[in-house]
Design an enzyme around this catalytic site. Structure first.
Site, mmCIF file in Angstrom:
data_model
loop_
_atom_site.group_PDB
_atom_site.id
_atom_site.type_symbol
_atom_site.label_atom_id
_atom_site.label_comp_id
_atom_site.label_asym_id
_atom_site.label_seq_id
_atom_site.Cartn_x
_atom_site.Cartn_y
_atom_site.Cartn_z
ATOM 1 N N GLU A 1 -3.127 15.411 10.446
ATOM 2 C CA GLU A 1 -4.004 15.121 9.316
ATOM 3 C C GLU A 1 -5.431 15.584 9.621
ATOM 4 O OE1 GLU A 1 -3.746 10.936 8.594
ATOM 5 O OE2 GLU A 1 -1.568 10.958 8.334
ATOM 6 N N HIS B 1 -1.658 3.670 11.651
ATOM 7 C CA HIS B 1 -0.404 4.402 11.697
ATOM 8 C C HIS B 1 -0.454 5.561 12.690
ATOM 9 C CE1 HIS B 1 -2.873 6.532 8.757
ATOM 10 N NE2 HIS B 1 -2.107 7.580 8.850
ATOM 11 N N TYR C 1 -15.871 7.241 2.343
ATOM 12 C CA TYR C 1 -14.430 7.015 2.485
ATOM 13 C C TYR C 1 -14.198 5.560 2.865
ATOM 14 C CZ TYR C 1 -9.628 7.517 4.135
ATOM 15 O OH TYR C 1 -8.281 7.371 4.323
ATOM 16 N N HIS D 1 -4.349 6.096 14.530
ATOM 17 C CA HIS D 1 -5.628 6.039 13.830
ATOM 18 C C HIS D 1 -5.513 5.053 12.676
ATOM 19 C CE1 HIS D 1 -3.226 9.148 11.855
ATOM 20 N NE2 HIS D 1 -3.932 8.966 10.751
ATOM 21 N N HIS E 1 -6.644 13.927 13.136
ATOM 22 C CA HIS E 1 -5.712 12.986 13.763
ATOM 23 C C HIS E 1 -4.368 13.701 13.832
ATOM 24 C CE1 HIS E 1 -8.578 10.018 11.684
ATOM 25 N NE2 HIS E 1 -8.948 10.140 12.953
ATOM 26 N N HIS F 1 0.862 -1.185 0.000
ATOM 27 C CA HIS F 1 0.000 0.000 0.000
ATOM 28 C C HIS F 1 0.892 1.226 0.000
ATOM 29 C CE1 HIS F 1 -3.990 1.847 1.161
ATOM 30 N NE2 HIS F 1 -3.154 2.842 1.366
#
Length: 436
Positions: free
Chosen positions: A337, A331, A346, A367, A361, A288
């Site tokens: 963010e 992460h 989403y 999160h 976050h 990813h």
């Protein structure tokens, strides 16, 4: 103001446009003695001695200089706040807000801005603020400029018309508007009401990110950023100018419209961009990739590779990675963010994160996907899958973003946001007996 006749393309390029033929000086014609009795005025977005490639400025040729207003007096704004905030307002919790309602009382774009969070120090030109707006009345003889920061406007519902010193921009949901620091403008509705998001960038102006190993193509293209042609208001009516300067709001009267620029040339101008034009880059093998591959615009800081602010989108795209958990991984990030959702769903938050909502976050706050998203993604068949009918975005910054006191007291703050991670169960199996 004359009707817009078209747009010019390219963020950071040098443009020239005139609403009356011959209003723009050329060659040896003195720019300080323009035609038609106009005044020459320089609109500077950087220091005079900034390197040529970084220098942002535009020469305007206008009916009156912009200094022709009466003295400013301080006024209050009900919900627009400026960094830095008091240390007592900080929290290490994940935060999420439901959509902001359109006000019942007549409210303009400027009055309808409500701050969710901010970081840095505006007076030092460092950091950003993330706001939402909701309004239901067009600005008439009312104008505004922001001396504290550049403004990136992300409509979520309802089209907007920005009437600026340098021309007109019509902006719909799915597009963004970028308004330079200090630009005079007013906002009209194209429907009954509108709401969306606003990034107030205190730092260096947004620009396209470097592409590095990607080469010369990909992500956002300069040719897709559109700037307006010259159009002006020749109005002798009394009007009001509101300024945001030094973290406060100020108001002054003047006897004519400030949108009186008949011609201009330079590379400091408002622009708009259709997010559908973003060329997504992604994996076609495994793993990813980092969300930085979705960066549309960046505001650099004095530390290379660490942004004062990034504008990142999560648009429709194909997910094809093999043996790969496709939603964002869990992460903790040195960057803060702030996320918003323009339309659709989403992929990592199918529940309470809805269009018009927002989440924060902060730096080093854990999160990632909620329990239901983890379950579905973990057991999904890994066939090519189109993530479609969605558009989320992120304002990201090296500065920790403190939620405003108003945002922490808002009825739209979701007190149960943390519960989305509580259903993540233990699956540890050291003997491998649970493996299929």
């Amino acid at each position: 103001m004359d009707e817009v006749r078209g747009y010019m393309s390219g963020l950071g390029n040098h443009f020239q446009t005139e609403a009356i033929p011959g209003a723009l000086p050329h060659g040896r014609n003195s720019p300080q003695r323009p035609a038609f009795g106009l005044y020459a005025e320089l609109f500077s977005g950087t220091a005079f001695t900034a390197p040529r490639g970084e220098n942002r400025r535009t020469w305007t040729y206008r009916i009156r200089p912009s200094a022709t207003h009466r003295p400013f007096r301080p006024v209050e704004h009900a919900s627009w706040r400026t960094a830095p905030f008091s240390p007592e307002e900080w929290t290490p919790n994940q935060l999420r807000w439901s959509p902001l309602a359109v006000p019942a009382e007549p409210t303009t774009f400027v009055d309808g801005v409500a701050t969710l969070c901010a970081g840095g120090v505006s007076s030092l030109h460092a950091g950003l603020a993330a706001h939402r707006y909701a309004f239901n009345r067009s600005m008439k003889d009312e104008y505004f400029y922001n001396a504290d920061g550049e403004m990136l406007v992300v409509p979520q519902e309802g089209g907007l018309r920005f009437l600026t010193e340098l021309g007109m921009l019509d902006v719909e949901p799915g597009e963004i508007a970028l308004l330079p620091r200090g630009l005079r403008f007013k906002v009209e509705l194209k429907g009954a009401d509108a709401r969306g998001y606003l990034c107030e960038n205190y730092g260096a102006s947004f620009r396209l990110p470097e592409l590095g190993p990607l080469g010369s193509n990909g992500l956002a293209s300069a040719r897709d950023f559109l700037v307006p042609v010259a159009a002006y208001e020749d109005s002798e009516r009394d009007c009001v100018m509101t300024a945001k300067w030094g973290g406060r709001f100020w108001r002054a009267e003047q006897s004519h419209s400030p949108l009186d620029v008949v011609a201009w040339h330079g590379n400091l101008a408002p622009s708009k961009y259709a997010l559908a034009n973003f060329m997504v880059i992604g994996t076609v093998s495994f793993d990813h990739p980092d969300p930085s591959i979705y960066t549309v615009l960046t505001s650099p800081s004095d530390t290379p590779g660490v942004a004062n602010a990034d504008f990142v989108i999560f648009p429709p795209r194909w997910a094809v990675g093999e043996d790969t958990f496709r939603p964002p991984w869990y992460h903790r990030n040195v960057m803060a963010e702030f996320m918003g959702l323009i339309h659709g769903q989403y992929e990592a938050k199918p529940g309470g994160f809805v269009p018009g909502g927002a989440s924060l976050h902060n730096s080093m706050i854990s999160h990632g996907p909620d329990a239901e998203s983890w379950r579905k993604a973990t057991h999904a068949e890994l066939a090519p899958h189109k993530i479609d009918n969605t558009m989320a975005f992120m304002f990201e910054s090296r500065y920790a973003l403190c939620a405003s006191g108003d945002a922490m007291r808002s009825p739209t703050l979701q007190q149960n946001y943390f519960q989305g991670w509580q259903a993540l169960e233990r699956h540890f199996d050291p003997d491998g007996t649970r493996r299929k």
